[in-house]
Design an enzyme around this catalytic site. Structure first.
Site, PDB file in Angstrom:
ATOM      1  CG  ASP A 145      43.270  30.625  45.311  1.00  0.00           C
ATOM      2  OD1 ASP A 145      43.743  31.258  44.361  1.00  0.00           O
ATOM      3  OD2 ASP A 145      42.495  31.113  46.144  1.00  0.00           O
ATOM      4  CG  ASP A 252      46.696  33.998  42.023  1.00  0.00           C
ATOM      5  OD1 ASP A 252      46.027  34.855  42.617  1.00  0.00           O
ATOM      6  OD2 ASP A 252      47.939  34.053  41.908  1.00  0.00           O
ATOM      7  CD  GLU A 309      43.904  37.746  41.198  1.00  0.00           C
ATOM      8  OE1 GLU A 309      44.058  38.606  42.073  1.00  0.00           O
ATOM      9  OE2 GLU A 309      44.696  36.805  41.008  1.00  0.00           O
ATOM     10  CG  HIS A 386      42.678  36.616  49.401  1.00  0.00           C
ATOM     11  ND1 HIS A 386      41.852  36.206  48.370  1.00  0.00           N
ATOM     12  CD2 HIS A 386      43.920  36.688  48.876  1.00  0.00           C
ATOM     13  CE1 HIS A 386      42.578  36.037  47.284  1.00  0.00           C
ATOM     14  NE2 HIS A 386      43.836  36.325  47.555  1.00  0.00           N
ATOM     15  CG  ASP A 387      44.558  39.742  47.140  1.00  0.00           C
ATOM     16  OD1 ASP A 387      45.342  39.480  48.062  1.00  0.00           O
ATOM     17  OD2 ASP A 387      44.592  39.159  46.032  1.00  0.00           O
TER      18      ASP A 387
END
Length: 624
Positions: A145, A252, A309, A386-387
């Protein structure tokens, strides 16, 4: 008989003309120019540019919840290493590690205090180096990430920045003076709202200015306008790990680096609130592609994979092309958060979420399948991360164990037969579902959930009905569902950590009947089915990965029907996204006589051709 209408057709003349143009390109254009921009005319999948990452299966790992090797109740890097054989056997090509960096863990590692070190409960830099080596030895790749919109307020750069107004790193973050009203009351520089707390600005007593944070107050935003800031970030967060052998990044909040530095007030759309949604001012700013271009120069030197993202992004085809066009974009691909938002968000002015429905889901999925054919950009396939809550609980069934497994297999068929790079999230292959609604809200640990629960209790102090409604809303959208420990076996703590140890998050209630060990020995399990689907996807990659997509409308809105064409073959995927039996016209009406079932999640589909049971799915094939 129920009619199935083709939504996308080509006349014979158009096909012949398109083939002519393609042949001309092959003879008269050099290979480099073809690789720069391929525009698919929907004729032949062979015109897609082949890349290893387009065919890859990428598996996201949440370190804290994957596998604890040392008995402290928190997952770690050695634990990941111990499960690499499991991932390789599943059919994974790339593992994506969520933030493992040194962090106070206000937002589970997305608040980084040192990019060049590791969060101690997870391990050391040496452990991560061992993971990189072990992953490559297994024949897989590894991506990290990249979190560079903000840092932790405990990062040494921010500590220097807040130490004084004349510190050399003061301008590495956004600092602004207060606004004062007629009564001498201090206010933030503007009315922007952050994602985790109300104001996007926090007052610093020492230097008597506000600093900007789009997320939590402990996560101050970097000032990307400062060239020295960018150079520092590139060296510390990217080059440091690329030199150690990683293969790329999931980037991210990739569209947040450039902001409107005039910091105007956001329009007042919620007059009852002091702060206002302001994403239009801190997303997709005027210099965003300049910054990403700088990053691309570095990433290209290492041949690094990039998936971005695009958060709070208006998902238009034109907008995505600016980021992910093979010819002019800076990223290999981006995540489709318009799809992930279905049934999860409120539009401005709404007081509740728009419910999920199959027709909207089908329309959104089809839009991006067509986009992959009609442009030179690539797409991602994912329904979990994960979100977000678990995909079975959102798009399948939270009912009986049989219904959950059947709907999980339906989802596997849907994803594995579509164009795009396939992303799985840990436990998706086992059918892990949301936490039970009976759990108290105190079980949730995420900063967003904690803040929402606190706000709900303040809002509904003496109204139990109000409080239940607010907590129900939190439960439906909580990120915590995806962060429960991985379920490895039927033993204590699901094999995630040692017996007698309290894991950092509670294990879901169903671990004894839903775990990797139990499913590994069962070819009829969801895990066994995912293995078959991933093998099939690789075997038929010309068809499923690169094939031309065409969707079909049906009278039953819950049926999702589409074909793929490639390398002289044609497939048909039909899934029933409901808990009720549905009728349709049958595969022969689309593929003709002689088609066969390639895979199905319920046996006997050939004997009940025109009937699909609840959550049933089939994939047919034929030779053209």
């Amino acid at each position: 008989m129920r009619k199935i209408r083709s939504l996308t057709t080509l006349g014979a003349a158009v096909v012949l003309l398109a083939v002519g143009f393609i042949l001309a390109e092959r003879y008269f254009l050099d290979l480099g120019s073809i690789n720069q921009k391929i525009i698919s005319l929907g004729v032949d999948d062979q015109d897609q540019v082949r890349k290893w990452w387009k065919e890859a299966v990428i598996y996201e790992i949440y370190p804290a919840s994957f596998k604890d090797s040392d008995g402290d109740g928190i997952g770690d890097v050695p634990g990941i290493i111990s499960k690499l054989d499991y991932l390789h056997d599943l059919g994974v090509d790339v593992i994506h590690i969520c933030p493992h960096y040194q962090s106070p863990q206000v937002d589970m590692g997305y608040d980084i205090s040192d990019y060049e070190d590791v969060h101690r409960p997870y391990g050391t830099v040496e452990d991560v180096q061992a993971l990189i080596h072990a992953t490559h030895t297994c024949g897989m790749k590894i991506i990290f990430d990249l979190v560079i919109n903000h840092s932790s307020d405990q990062h040494k750069w921010f500590e220097e920045s807040r130490s004084s107004k004349d510190n050399p790193k003061r301008d590495w973050y956004f600092w602004r003076p207060a606004r004062w009203d007629a009564e001498g009351k201090r206010h933030p520089p503007n009315n922007w709202r952050s994602h985790f707390t109300a104001p996007a600005w926090t007052w610093d007593e020492k230097t008597e200015e506000y600093y900007l944070h789009i997320y939590a107050p402990e996560m101050p935003d970097f000032n990307w306008e400062n060239e020295e800031t960018r150079k520092g970030l590139y060296n510390s967060s990217m080059i440091f790990w690329l030199e150690r052998g990683i293969d790329g990044f999931r980037i991210d909040t990739v569209n947040k680096y450039s902001k409107d530095i005039k910091f105007p007030d956001a329009p007042i759309v919620e007059p009852w609130e002091e702060t206002q949604p302001a994403s239009e001012f801190y997303n997709n700013g005027p210099r965003i592609h300049e910054y990403l271009g700088e990053m691309k120069e570095i990433l290209d030197r290492y041949g690094a994979l990039t998936v971005g993202e695009l958060s709070h992004f208006p998902f238009s085809e034109e907008g995505v092309l600016q980021f992910a066009s093979a010819g002019s974009g800076q990223l290999n691909m981006v995540f489709n958060y318009a799809l992930m938002a279905l049934g999860q968000t409120r539009e401005r002015g709404q007081h509740s979420r728009s419910p999920f429905n199959a027709p909207v889901f089908k329309k959104e999925m089809s839009r991006w399948q067509t986009f992959a054919s009609d442009t030179d950009a690539w797409v991602t396939l994912f329904l979990e991360n994960h979100d977000a809550p678990r995909s079975i609980s959102r798009f399948g069934s939270d009912g009986s164990a049989e219904e959950q497994m059947r709907s999980g297999k339906m989802i596997a068929m849907l994803l594995a037969t579509m164009t795009g790079t396939l992303f799985l999230y840990q436990g998706q292959e086992l059918g892990l579902a949301n936490a039970p609604r009976s759990w108290p809200v105190e079980e949730f640990k995420d900063v967003r959930s904690v803040n929402m629960a606190r706000k709900a209790k303040e809002k509904c102090k003496h109204d139990s009905t109000c409080l239940k409604k607010e907590i129900d809303e939190l439960w439906e959208t909580a990120r915590d569902h995806a962060r429960l420990p991985m379920q490895w076996n039927s033993g204590p703590n699901a094999g995630f950590t040692d017996e007698g140890v309290t894991p950092w998050m509670r294990v879901n209630n169903d671990w004894k009947t839903k775990n990797a060990e139990l499913q590994s020995g069962n070819s009829l399990s969801l895990l066994g089915f995912w293995k078959r689907m991933l093998r099939l996807r690789k075997e038929y990659k010309d068809l499923f990965v690169y094939g031309v997509y065409q969707s079909y409308a049906t009278e039953a809105a819950e049926l999702f029907v589409f074909t793929k064409v490639g390398s002289g073959k044609k497939s048909l995927t039909v899934v029933n996204m409901s808990g009720e039996e549905k009728r349709w016209e049958g595969a022969s009406s689309i593929l003709g006589e002689g088609c066969r079932i390639l895979i199905e999640n319920i046996g006997g589909g050939a004997q009940r051709e025109e009937v699909l049971s609840a959550w049933e799915g089939r994939v047919y094939s034929t030779v053209l």
